[in-house]
Each structure stands twice: as C-alpha cells, then as structure tokens.
Design an enzyme around this catalytic site. Structure first.
Site, PDB file in Angstrom:
ATOM      1  N   TYR A 109     -37.104  60.173  51.013  1.00 16.64           N
ATOM      2  CA  TYR A 109     -36.850  59.263  49.896  1.00 16.64           C
ATOM      3  C   TYR A 109     -37.967  58.225  49.835  1.00 16.64           C
ATOM      4  O   TYR A 109     -38.205  57.519  50.819  1.00 16.64           O
ATOM      5  CB  TYR A 109     -35.498  58.571  50.086  1.00 16.64           C
ATOM      6  CG  TYR A 109     -34.387  59.564  50.407  1.00 16.64           C
ATOM      7  CD1 TYR A 109     -33.697  60.222  49.389  1.00 16.64           C
ATOM      8  CD2 TYR A 109     -34.069  59.870  51.737  1.00 16.64           C
ATOM      9  CE1 TYR A 109     -32.715  61.153  49.680  1.00 16.64           C
ATOM     10  CE2 TYR A 109     -33.089  60.800  52.049  1.00 16.64           C
ATOM     11  CZ  TYR A 109     -32.414  61.437  51.022  1.00 16.64           C
ATOM     12  OH  TYR A 109     -31.441  62.368  51.315  1.00 16.64           O
ATOM     13  N   GLU A 131     -29.096  70.488  51.001  1.00 13.55           N
ATOM     14  CA  GLU A 131     -27.902  70.491  51.859  1.00 13.55           C
ATOM     15  C   GLU A 131     -27.149  71.802  51.740  1.00 13.55           C
ATOM     16  O   GLU A 131     -26.819  72.238  50.635  1.00 13.55           O
ATOM     17  CB  GLU A 131     -26.969  69.347  51.429  1.00 13.55           C
ATOM     18  CG  GLU A 131     -25.641  69.338  52.158  1.00 13.55           C
ATOM     19  CD  GLU A 131     -24.779  68.121  51.815  1.00 13.55           C
ATOM     20  OE1 GLU A 131     -24.899  67.616  50.676  1.00 13.55           O
ATOM     21  OE2 GLU A 131     -24.001  67.694  52.687  1.00 13.55           O
ATOM     22  N   GLU A 142     -28.496  68.684  56.088  1.00  9.91           N
ATOM     23  CA  GLU A 142     -28.905  68.012  54.850  1.00  9.91           C
ATOM     24  C   GLU A 142     -29.997  66.963  55.024  1.00  9.91           C
ATOM     25  O   GLU A 142     -29.793  65.780  54.736  1.00  9.91           O
ATOM     26  CB  GLU A 142     -27.684  67.377  54.183  1.00  9.91           C
ATOM     27  CG  GLU A 142     -26.829  66.498  55.080  1.00  9.91           C
ATOM     28  CD  GLU A 142     -25.710  65.808  54.296  1.00  9.91           C
ATOM     29  OE1 GLU A 142     -26.027  65.156  53.294  1.00  9.91           O
ATOM     30  OE2 GLU A 142     -24.548  65.921  54.697  1.00  9.91           O
ATOM     31  N   ASP A 186     -20.000  71.014  49.956  1.00  8.63           N
ATOM     32  CA  ASP A 186     -20.867  69.824  49.894  1.00  8.63           C
ATOM     33  C   ASP A 186     -22.305  70.349  49.839  1.00  8.63           C
ATOM     34  O   ASP A 186     -22.842  70.786  50.854  1.00  8.63           O
ATOM     35  CB  ASP A 186     -20.618  68.967  51.147  1.00  8.63           C
ATOM     36  CG  ASP A 186     -21.425  67.681  51.158  1.00  8.63           C
ATOM     37  OD1 ASP A 186     -22.103  67.397  50.148  1.00  8.63           O
ATOM     38  OD2 ASP A 186     -21.374  66.970  52.175  1.00  8.63           O
ATOM     39  N   HIS A 220     -16.332  64.589  54.672  1.00  7.36           N
ATOM     40  CA  HIS A 220     -16.826  64.135  55.975  1.00  7.36           C
ATOM     41  C   HIS A 220     -15.662  64.375  56.917  1.00  7.36           C
ATOM     42  O   HIS A 220     -14.788  63.529  57.080  1.00  7.36           O
ATOM     43  CB  HIS A 220     -17.230  62.663  55.943  1.00  7.36           C
ATOM     44  CG  HIS A 220     -18.423  62.421  55.056  1.00  7.36           C
ATOM     45  ND1 HIS A 220     -18.765  61.198  54.565  1.00  7.36           N
ATOM     46  CD2 HIS A 220     -19.371  63.275  54.580  1.00  7.36           C
ATOM     47  CE1 HIS A 220     -19.860  61.295  53.818  1.00  7.36           C
ATOM     48  NE2 HIS A 220     -20.237  62.552  53.816  1.00  7.36           N
ATOM     49  N   HIS A 273     -26.237  57.402  47.564  1.00 10.38           N
ATOM     50  CA  HIS A 273     -24.950  57.726  46.928  1.00 10.38           C
ATOM     51  C   HIS A 273     -24.927  57.236  45.484  1.00 10.38           C
ATOM     52  O   HIS A 273     -23.976  56.591  45.037  1.00 10.38           O
ATOM     53  CB  HIS A 273     -23.781  57.153  47.747  1.00 10.38           C
ATOM     54  CG  HIS A 273     -23.484  57.975  48.965  1.00 10.38           C
ATOM     55  ND1 HIS A 273     -22.543  57.643  49.898  1.00 10.38           N
ATOM     56  CD2 HIS A 273     -24.008  59.145  49.404  1.00 10.38           C
ATOM     57  CE1 HIS A 273     -22.509  58.558  50.856  1.00 10.38           C
ATOM     58  NE2 HIS A 273     -23.399  59.485  50.582  1.00 10.38           N
ATOM     59  N   HIS A 329     -22.846  66.502  59.199  1.00  5.01           N
ATOM     60  CA  HIS A 329     -21.485  66.012  59.467  1.00  5.01           C
ATOM     61  C   HIS A 329     -20.560  67.215  59.436  1.00  5.01           C
ATOM     62  O   HIS A 329     -20.917  68.275  58.911  1.00  5.01           O
ATOM     63  CB  HIS A 329     -21.069  64.939  58.445  1.00  5.01           C
ATOM     64  CG  HIS A 329     -21.148  65.364  57.001  1.00  5.01           C
ATOM     65  ND1 HIS A 329     -20.197  66.151  56.387  1.00  5.01           N
ATOM     66  CD2 HIS A 329     -22.094  65.141  56.049  1.00  5.01           C
ATOM     67  CE1 HIS A 329     -20.536  66.355  55.124  1.00  5.01           C
ATOM     68  NE2 HIS A 329     -21.701  65.769  54.889  1.00  5.01           N
ATOM     69  N   ARG A 359     -33.366  65.926  48.650  1.00  9.60           N
ATOM     70  CA  ARG A 359     -32.433  66.310  49.723  1.00  9.60           C
ATOM     71  C   ARG A 359     -32.028  67.757  49.470  1.00  9.60           C
ATOM     72  O   ARG A 359     -31.904  68.181  48.309  1.00  9.60           O
ATOM     73  CB  ARG A 359     -31.200  65.401  49.734  1.00  9.60           C
ATOM     74  CG  ARG A 359     -30.201  65.752  50.830  1.00  9.60           C
ATOM     75  CD  ARG A 359     -29.164  64.636  51.097  1.00  9.60           C
ATOM     76  NE  ARG A 359     -28.321  64.311  49.968  1.00  9.60           N
ATOM     77  CZ  ARG A 359     -28.425  63.236  49.214  1.00  9.60           C
ATOM     78  NH1 ARG A 359     -29.374  62.364  49.452  1.00  9.60           N
ATOM     79  NH2 ARG A 359     -27.597  63.021  48.196  1.00  9.60           N
ATOM     80  N   HIS A 361     -30.688  58.667  56.968  1.00  9.78           N
ATOM     81  CA  HIS A 361     -29.343  59.166  57.299  1.00  9.78           C
ATOM     82  C   HIS A 361     -29.434  60.271  58.326  1.00  9.78           C
ATOM     83  O   HIS A 361     -30.535  60.739  58.667  1.00  9.78           O
ATOM     84  CB  HIS A 361     -28.598  59.601  56.034  1.00  9.78           C
ATOM     85  CG  HIS A 361     -29.263  60.692  55.237  1.00  9.78           C
ATOM     86  ND1 HIS A 361     -29.155  62.026  55.551  1.00  9.78           N
ATOM     87  CD2 HIS A 361     -30.049  60.646  54.127  1.00  9.78           C
ATOM     88  CE1 HIS A 361     -29.814  62.746  54.670  1.00  9.78           C
ATOM     89  NE2 HIS A 361     -30.386  61.938  53.796  1.00  9.78           N
ATOM     90  N   ASP A 366      -0.876  50.095  34.954  1.00  6.41           N
ATOM     91  CA  ASP A 366       0.235  50.969  35.325  1.00  6.41           C
ATOM     92  C   ASP A 366      -0.170  52.453  35.337  1.00  6.41           C
ATOM     93  O   ASP A 366       0.670  53.334  35.268  1.00  6.41           O
ATOM     94  CB  ASP A 366       1.430  50.758  34.388  1.00  6.41           C
ATOM     95  CG  ASP A 366       1.067  51.025  32.939  1.00  6.41           C
ATOM     96  OD1 ASP A 366      -0.135  51.236  32.655  1.00  6.41           O
ATOM     97  OD2 ASP A 366       1.969  51.028  32.088  1.00  6.41           O
ATOM     98  N   ASP A 389     -26.125  66.497  44.169  1.00  2.00           N
ATOM     99  CA  ASP A 389     -25.296  66.623  45.379  1.00  2.00           C
ATOM    100  C   ASP A 389     -23.865  66.714  44.879  1.00  2.00           C
ATOM    101  O   ASP A 389     -23.286  65.714  44.436  1.00  2.00           O
ATOM    102  CB  ASP A 389     -25.517  65.387  46.270  1.00  2.00           C
ATOM    103  CG  ASP A 389     -24.756  65.458  47.591  1.00  2.00           C
ATOM    104  OD1 ASP A 389     -23.865  66.324  47.737  1.00  2.00           O
ATOM    105  OD2 ASP A 389     -25.061  64.632  48.473  1.00  2.00           O
TER     106      ASP A 389
HETATM  107  N1  GLY Z   1     -22.084  64.266  49.478  1.00  2.00           N
HETATM  108  C1  GLY Z   1     -21.979  63.416  50.591  1.00  2.00           C
HETATM  109  C2  GLY Z   1     -22.712  63.953  51.729  1.00  2.00           C
HETATM  110  O1  GLY Z   1     -23.569  64.787  51.562  1.00  2.00           O
HETATM  111  O2  GLY Z   1     -22.457  63.630  52.844  1.00  2.00           O
HETATM  112 MN    MN Z   2     -22.937  66.062  53.219  1.00  5.55          MN
HETATM  113 MN    MN Z   3     -23.625  66.077  49.936  1.00 12.77          MN
END
Ligand code: GLY
Ligand code: MN
Ligand code: MN
Length: 443
Positions: free
Chosen positions: A392, A412, A388, A275, A365, A247, A358, A410, A354, A42, A264
């Site tokens: 890897y 970004e 970004e 982001d 996103h 992720h 975005h 990474r 990837h 609940d 990240d």
């Molecule tokens: N943090 C998710 C991305 O970089 O798209």
């Molecule tokens: Mn991102």
């Molecule tokens: Mn990110």
C-alpha cells in the site's frame, strides 16, 4: 425447507454436542443468542445467528439461551427460546417455540426464555463448574453474575468449598470450530465458489467511468442470487488510492481508467464465509509501476500459499510472504538494507501493515487460538486460513517514488490445510493481470 444448497452434506451437530459434553465433564455451559439489535429508531438490524450457538445447535433465532449441563441426568442440552406468539409472529415470522426446539433442534428439553432464571439458578447451585464467556454481552454478563452469586450463596454450608469461578468456554468450543470436518470444508468450498464467481463477474464488468458502488451491487447480486445470506463482511470496492485504506467501505468513488481496483468481498453461506481479494486494472493498460506492485504481491502470495502444510505455522506463512514483499520493496528503493534488516527493523511497515493470515469459518475472522503455550500453533489438516499479503502506497508511505503513490494491491485466497499441503478453495478467481483482463469482453 428446500434451498439451492440441499446437495451439500449435512453437518453433524449431534456429534459436536456429544464431543462438547464429553469435554465439559460435570460442568455447566451457558451460551446466549442475543436479542435483535436496532439499526435505527424502531428498525432492527439484519439478524445473524450467534456462531457458537449455531455451530452446536443450528438454532437460528435471536433472544435464546442454550445450556449444556454435564451433571444433569437427562436434560443435558436445554434450549430457552421465545415462545410461540401468533400476534408477534405475524410481524416477524414463525418461531420454533419450545416444541419446535425439541423436535427440530434435538434439545433434551426446552422452556420459554422467561423461565431461564429459575432453571439457571438451580443448575448453578447444584451443578459443576460454570462455563460462560464474559465480555461480549455486558447486559447478560451482569445478569448472569448476579444469578450465579446468589445461587452460590444459597448452597448449603457443607458445599461451600465448591467452585465459585466462571471458566472461559472458548477453548472448548473454539478448538472444535478450528478443525473443520470434511462436510464443513464442502460448505466452505461452495461459499468460495460463489465468491469467486462474483469476483469474475466484477472483473468482467469493470469499466472506466463506472462507479465503485456498481461493482458492489454486482457482488451483492451474485451473492444473493446464489442463495447465500449475502456478504460475509461489507464489501471493499476500492479504486485508486482508496485501496490504500485497508477497510475502505464507502464504495462511492468513480472508476478512473488509469487506476487499479481492489475488491475484497466474500459471501456468507449459512454462516460459512468466503473472504477473497483481487486487484485489477480499471482500464486495459496498467502502468509499469502498477504491474510491478501487482507482480510483487502475487509472488508473495504464491510463496505464502506454498508454505501452508501440516506442521507449518501462520508465523512461517507470514514470514515467507513478507520476505518476498521486502525483496521487492528493496528493489523499488522504498527501504534500504537487506531483507533480514528490513524485517528486523520493521521498515516495511508503512507499506505492509497487516498480518498475512487469519482463520476462516463461521466467522470471517474465525475463532481458535493462534498460539499454543506461547508458541505459534502448528497447522493441521482441516484448518482453514486466508493468505492475503498486500502493498500500500498511501498517505503514510514516505520514501516511495511518486510513480507508486496511490497504488494499493492485495491478493487473498482461502486455503484449507490438507494431509500433504493445502488446497486453495478460491482458485476459481484468476489472479494474474492477463487472465483477469481476458475475462473482459471488447468494449
Ligand atoms: N475482508 C477482511 C479481511 O480480509 O480480513
Ligand atoms: Mn481476510
Ligand atoms: Mn478480505
């Protein structure tokens, strides 16, 4: 209500609604803010307003429906809300109610959400095309389809030729959301500044022997301390090989001085998201392999950013960043051939799986089509994107030398397209290893 961000420019939602209604013609648009979700038993999950509803109305409460009715003479913007209920409000906080919906949110009219069906049937029967986005809310989809079908069936015979279709409103609303106003860019800039300050603190306080969750907690603290809603997405605090999981959010590992740490994390400032990713050494002396991978990703990221300008496409930004990554993958001996053949054959994909960018905005996103008429969309001033790239060397990275195993990097940034090029909103967090290490005091 005052907030630490009252100095930011107001967002002109009235203008947004006028533009939407203009584009809608005599159509009827239905948007739903869903009820609260359950976290467990609940206990309810924290509520995040529906971004489309919030963009157009600022109405933050769950379990509401917004109608924009282009064929109505006066009640064109109508809110259906939870009515005042002193007993419930004692538990869950004040509601705007129908009076507040009109007075505070500028609706032409407001009604209790329990009266939605009667109003909606009437308007569907008599109004123009119905605009509603199917597929996000199954329960309401079924309800609306039932209402619409019976409303259409009740139309007089001489109106039976009128449309019975449901049109997707996303092109209308999401095209608007894709192009950010100057005021929205100020909000995104503030979100980025808070996000980069949190990253700097995490860089300064990283210590061998610490824990990923301690860094996560620092980020959360900085986000909330600055008066944001908190994280924009669950923070990724990934030490060593955890960084090869794109992720990774368990954030329960130990910080080993021989590893890199990938963070990240970004915040949610009244839904405007940042982001940001940086990767830095946990100890003070990154290995030659770690330095090489980091330098490769940084070079790729700078090349991607340099490609952002009006008229360029995300495809071009991606391609530029990818070319640089592939040059380095060739020099590491991870792939064979030429940059062109590595890209054409996709042999880079075990190491970079990837895309580079975005859209960014009220959703991390963010919405907006990436293609127009089957072609990559040209960038315009006011569009906001991430850049970004990463490399890897995880479980799937066969062919890499053992010195690279377990490395994930990474980097970004959040970037706004300007008239002449771009502005990096997240420049406040250093990217090169020397600058990052210089933030760390002596132990
Ligand atoms: N943090 C998710 C991305 O970089 O798209
Ligand atoms: Mn991102
Ligand atoms: Mn990110």
């Amino acid at each position: 209500m005052t907030t630490p961000h009252d100095d930011l420019p107001p967002l002109d939602r009235k203008d947004r609604r006028a533009r939407l209604l203009h584009a809608l013609g005599d159509g009827l648009l239905v948007l739903r803010a869903p009820p609260l979700r359950v976290h467990a038993n609940d206990v309810e999950a924290p509520h995040r307003p529906s971004a489309d509803v919030y963009y157009l109305t600022g109405f933050p409460e769950p379990d509401a429906v917004v109608l924009f009715d282009g064929s109505a003479p006066t009640e064109r913007f109508v809110l259906f809300v939870q009515p005042l209920d002193p007993e419930r409000e004692t538990w869950t906080g004040p509601r705007a109610g129908v009076t507040g919906a009109v007075e505070r949110y500028g609706a032409d009219a407001a009604y209790p959400v329990s009266e939605l069906d009667a109003h909606l049937s009437e308007r569907i029967a008599n109004g123009g095309a119905l605009h509603y986005s199917l597929g996000h809310d199954q329960e309401f989809d079924r309800h609306l389809l039932g209402l619409a079908t019976s409303a259409w069936d009740r139309r007089p015979r001489n109106q039976s030729g009128r449309t019975r279709s449901i049109l997707d409103p996303r092109p209308l609303i999401h095209e608007m959301r894709l192009r950010k106003s100057d005021a929205e860019i100020e909000w995104l800039r503030r979100s980025a500044v808070i996000g980069t300050a949190a990253h700097r603190r995490a860089m300064a306080e990283t210590r061998p022997g610490g824990w990923e969750h301690e860094i996560e907690a620092l980020l959360d603290y900085e986000f909330r301390r600055a008066g944001t809603r908190g994280w924009a997405y669950p923070s990724i605090v990934a030490a060593g090989a955890h960084a090869t999981v794109l992720h990774y959010t368990a954030n329960d590992g130990r910080l080993d001085g021989a590893d890199l740490l990938l963070v990240d994390a970004g915040c949610d400032l009244d839904l405007y998201c940042s982001d940001i990713t940086r990767t830095w050494p946990i100890g003070r002396e990154p290995s030659p392999a770690q330095q090489r991978v980091h330098a490769a990703v940084l070079e790729s990221q700078l090349a991607g950013i340099a490609a952002v300008r009006p008229g360029a496409t995300l495809e071009e930004v991606h391609h530029r960043a990818l070319e640089v990554l592939c040059e380095h993958l060739l020099s590491f001996g991870c792939v064979q051939g030429t940059v062109e053949s590595v890209i054409a054959e996709g042999t880079y994909k075990p190491f970079y799986m990837h895309r580079t960018s975005h859209w960014l905005g009220l959703d991390v996103h963010d919405v907006g089509a990436y293609e127009v008429k089957g072609q990559a969309r040209p960038l315009e001033p006011g569009m906001v994107l991430t850049v970004e790239p990463g490399l890897y060397f995880g479980a799937g990275a066969r062919g890499a030398s053992p010195s690279l195993a377990g490395i994930g990097v990474r980097i970004e940034d959040d970037v706004v397209v300007t008239a002449t090029g771009c502005e990096v909103l997240t420049a406040g967090a250093p990217k090169d290893l020397d600058s990052i290490l210089s933030l760390r005091g002596t132990d």
